[in-house]
Design a protein around this motif. Structure first.
Motif, short mmCIF file in Angstrom:
data_model
loop_
_atom_site.label_atom_id
_atom_site.label_comp_id
_atom_site.label_asym_id
_atom_site.label_seq_id
_atom_site.Cartn_x
_atom_site.Cartn_y
_atom_site.Cartn_z
N ILE A 1 0.84 -1.20 0.00
CA ILE A 1 0.00 0.00 0.00
C ILE A 1 0.88 1.25 0.00
N GLU B 1 0.36 3.63 -3.01
CA GLU B 1 -0.42 4.83 -2.67
C GLU B 1 0.37 5.87 -1.90
N GLY C 1 -1.82 7.90 1.06
CA GLY C 1 -2.89 6.96 0.72
C GLY C 1 -3.15 5.98 1.85
N ARG D 1 -6.63 5.43 4.38
CA ARG D 1 -7.24 4.13 4.68
C ARG D 1 -7.30 3.92 6.20
#
Length: 175
Positions: free
Chosen positions: A50, A54, A58, A62
């Motif tokens: 991730i 991202e 990002g 989340r």
């Protein structure tokens, strides 16, 4: 019996949040949730991936969604990621919705505990891991302290002893 309040564990990576959280949940008969593990489970990807795809921003978005959702439940022991407190929203969710326990540790202990751990994106591919840990501590430690109801050092005790100590403190906290 009174309703069980949420217990949220905050602190730097390597402080023992997940290990102590599991033990604590077992002692108290509560559900244990690790926010990082929950993010991985729901996204079907590990944190490192991730971060790669991202970026940290990002990932933090989340994390914010997950923490908002999880903290609305009741009777959970939640272990948060080390950087969860960087978000003001997360700090608000945590402090308003449960008892926040800051598991404190020294940079030296963090270094020892995370040395061989390849699942820490902020420590991968850096020349001076100690310096990264010190820089993170400067920013994050005041944020942990800001929202903590209880502060405990994890440097000298085993996870089981820490979990028992927290269970006793929580008992007093609820009375």
């Amino acid at each position: 019996m009174a309703e069980k309040r949420n217990i949220f564990l905050v602190g730097p990576m390597g402080a023992g949040k997940s290990t102590i959280g599991r033990q604590l949940a077992q002692i108290l008969g509560m559900e244990f949730i690790d926010s990082d593990a929950e993010i991985e489970r729901r996204s079907g990807a590990d944190i490192s991936w991730i971060f790669d795809v991202e970026g940290e921003e990002g990932f933090r978005k989340r994390e914010e969604r997950i923490i908002n959702e999880l903290t609305q439940g009741q009777g959970i022991v939640l272990s948060t990621g080390g950087g969860a407190v960087v978000s003001k929203d997360n700090r608000n969710y945590l402090s308003a919705r449960g008892i926040v326990i800051y598991l404190e540790t020294t940079v030296e202990k963090q270094y020892q505990r995370t040395q061989r751990d390849k699942k820490r994106p902020l420590l991968q591919g850096v020349d001076d891991v100690r310096q990264v840990l010190e820089d993170l501590a400067k920013v994050r430690n005041p944020l942990y302290e800001e929202i903590a109801d209880i502060v405990l050092s994890t440097d000298e005790q085993s996870a089981k002893v820490m979990a028992t100590q927290i269970a006793d403190l929580i008992d007093n906290f609820n009375n």
